[in-house]
Each structure stands twice: as structure tokens, then as C-alpha cells.
Design a protein around this motif. Structure first.
Motif: not given
Length: 338
Positions: A3-4, A203, A323-324
Motif C-alpha cells: 500500500t501507499v 510509484r 498506485e503509480t
């Protein structure tokens, strides 16, 4: 790391060495250009080190903050934010007089066709900043692009090797260094020229770009067949610790990982992980944009995150559709067009 939030926590976790070095440093810390790819995590890392070490310093983050929620996010971490356009004289003059400055402002992508703005940001603004803070110490984020392409068997350019920037972006970055160096001599400002390539997190970065192409069965150009990478958390830690090594004339430090990585071999590793056959185009040349960071390892030790760990994390991130951000490195560029 999935996760971020986990990623952000890893990037902002201070080492004992960072805390010890910041404890030796007098004054607060101000990050100019905190809104870029690395700035937010660097600010959080500095704040966490100060809090954990009970060092009694303040961290300022300066950016235009023209959109998004970054300003509120940094404020929630205890970082004092200042919304400012550094190209505006009144905004620059209104900044607090802080002893330690991390200079991260600059422009790279979109240079082609907008060269005048890149030169203003990368070569004009440094002179204005240096003249505004003649009594500070300044770590200046620069780039390995100031070096020419070097033979892959030569282990990368060293700090004392001749520069040879290719393209206007790289030329403007050398301009940034030269202008800061002028003011370092004029006002006896202690500085470090922090020549970085290439920082990564999950990311963005060289490894993510290779992994995505392997996973999406897109061809990988191996003409620029080799590169250096370093974990963003390590690069940020080195930047903060570099404040102790600011000198007049400026200290020059190459910042990257110890390995010369093969783009083809990295792609093949991701292919094994994804159970997909990488597609290649082009042929490896015998030169690449490479830096030798041995001096930084002497000062700071080797990076805490290994190349293999970065590969494993990146592969897992891609498999889990993490996420990127759409900020490609363009590491394949051999003519310096950004």
C-alpha cells in the motif's frame, strides 16, 4: 509492501545515523521545491528524525502548492509549509532566514519547446536563491546528467571527471551548479552539489518502467543498456546528512547505487516473476549514463535497501496493481531531449 501508506512509512523511517548527524547540525531545515517527486518524503523523513531524536528543530517546506492536498498533508505531519513562487522576488524575499537549505527546485520534463523556462528555473533562480541566503548552508540537488556517457566497463563517472552535459536540460543543470558555485565563492556559502541518478520508489523510476513493459508485453529499448538506481529513502537520507559536508568551494557528491545494472537482465528477472517473455528492441551500446558513488558510500555507508530488494518490491507492486505516478525517467535518452 503493498500500500501507499506502507511505502510512505518506509520512505520516512529515519536511521540512527541520520538522527545522529542532524543532532550535530545547528539551525532549522528548509526544503525549497518540496512539491516534487522526492520532496514530500524527504520532508517527512527530516521531521521524523527530528521528532525521534528530540532535536528541537523545525522543518519548512516551500512550494507553489497550486493544487492537491500536499500542503495539508505536510502540515499534518508537523512540517511548516509556505506557499511561494520562487521566481517571484517578493515571494523569495519573504522566506524565513533558515540556516540549512535543501534546494530541490528545477525543471526537466517539457524542456523541449520550453527551453527558456528550464534555464530560468535551473540556472537563473539559483543565483537569486544564493543571493537571498548568503549565510545558510545549501545542499543543491543536481543530476548525473551533467556527465557525458561513459564506457560501461569503467564503473561510472567520478566527481573529479570532466563534465559533458548532453542536451539543454543537462546543460541547464550544469548552469545551476556553476551559478551556485559562483555565489559560494562570492559569499563563502558552504554547499554540496548532490548529483543524483536514478532514485526510485514503487510509484516511479527505472525499475517500475521496465517491470510495467514486461508485464504489458511492450518492447523494451536496450540501446541505453545500463543504468544506476538507488532507493529514494536512502537518497533522501544522504541529502539531509550532506548538510554536514557543505564546504566552500562546494563539495561534489555522486549519489546512486553501487551496481551498474543491465536493463536486459533486470527485464529478464521481471519476466521470470511475471511468467512472461520480455520483448527487446535495439542493441546495447558500449556507453551509458553512469556514476560512481564510492565517495558517498565512504561518507554515509552503502544504501540500506539492496538492488534485489528493490526488484522484489517493484515486482510485487506491479503484480498487485499498486498506485503509480506518470513521471517517466526517460533513462533511455542518449541525446538529452526531455
Amino acid at each position: 509492501m503493498l500500500t501507499v501508506q506502507e511505502l510512505e512509512e518506509a520512505l520516512a523511517a529515519p536511521t540512527d545515523e541520520l538522527i545522529e548527524d542532524l543532532a550535530q547540525l545547528d539551525g532549522d531545515i528548509m526544503i525549497l521545491g518540496v512539491g516534487g517527486k522526492m520532496g514530500p518524503s524527504l520532508a517527512k523523513l527530516a521531521q521524523n528524525a527530528i521528532q525521534k531524536g528530540k532535536l528541537g528543530k523545525k522543518v519548512y517546506g516551500v512550494s507553489r502548492f497550486s493544487s492537491g492536498t500536499l500542503q495539508q498533508e505536510l502540515e499534518a505531519c508537523g512540517i511548516e509549509t509556505i506557499a511561494a513562487d520562487l521566481l517571484k522576488e517578493e515571494d523569495l524575499a519573504g522566506l524565513p532566514n533558515v540556516k540549512n537549505i535543501i534546494y530541490m527546485a528545477g525543471n526537466k520534463f517539457g524542456t523541449t519547446g520550453n527551453e527558456h523556462f528550464t534555464w530560468a528555473m535551473n540556472a537563473y533562480l539559483p543565483g537569486r536563491v544564493a543571493a537571498t541566503f548568503p549565510h545558510s548552508r545549501i545542499v543543491v540537488f543536481s543530476t548525473g546528467n551533467v556527465y557525458p556517457l561513459t564506457p560501461i566497463q569503467a564503473s561510472g563517472a567520478k566527481e573529479k571527471d570532466p563534465v559533458g552535459p548532453v542536451g539543454e536540460y543537462a546543460q541547464s543543470c550544469l548552469g545551476r551548479e556553476r551559478v551556485f558555485t559562483h555565489f559560494s565563492h562570492k559569499h563563502h556559502i558552504p554547499m554540496v552539489m548532490f548529483r543524483l541518478n536514478y532514485a526510485i520508489d514503487m510509484r516511479y523510476g527505472v525499475l517500475l518502467e521496465i517491470a510495467q513493459k514486461v508485464n504489458n508485453l511492450k518492447p523494451i529499448d536496450v540501446t541505453m543498456g545500463h543504468a544506476n538506481v538507488i532507493w529514494q529513502g536512502d537518497a533522501n537520507s544522504y541529502a539531509l546528512r550532506s548538510l554536514l559536508y557543505c564546504q566552500t568551494p562546494p563539495t561534489v557528491l555522486n549519489i546512486t547505487g553501487p551496481e551498474t545494472i543491465s536493463i536486459r537482465r533486470i527485464a529478464e528477472e521481471f519476466g521470470e516473476l511475471f511468467q512472461k517473455e520480455p520483448l527487446f528492441v535495439g542493441e546495447e551500446q558500449d556507453t551509458a549514463l553512469l556514476s560512481n558513488a564510492a565517495e558517498s558510500f565512504r561518507l554515509f555507508g552503502y544504501p540500506s535497501v539492496s538492488l534485489q530488494q528493490m526488484i522484489d518490491w517493484t515486482g510485487t507492486w506491479v503484480l498487485n496493481e499498486g498506485e503509480t505516478i506518470n513521471k517517466p525517467t526517460h533513462f533511455q535518452q542518449r541525446k538529452g531531449a526531455f
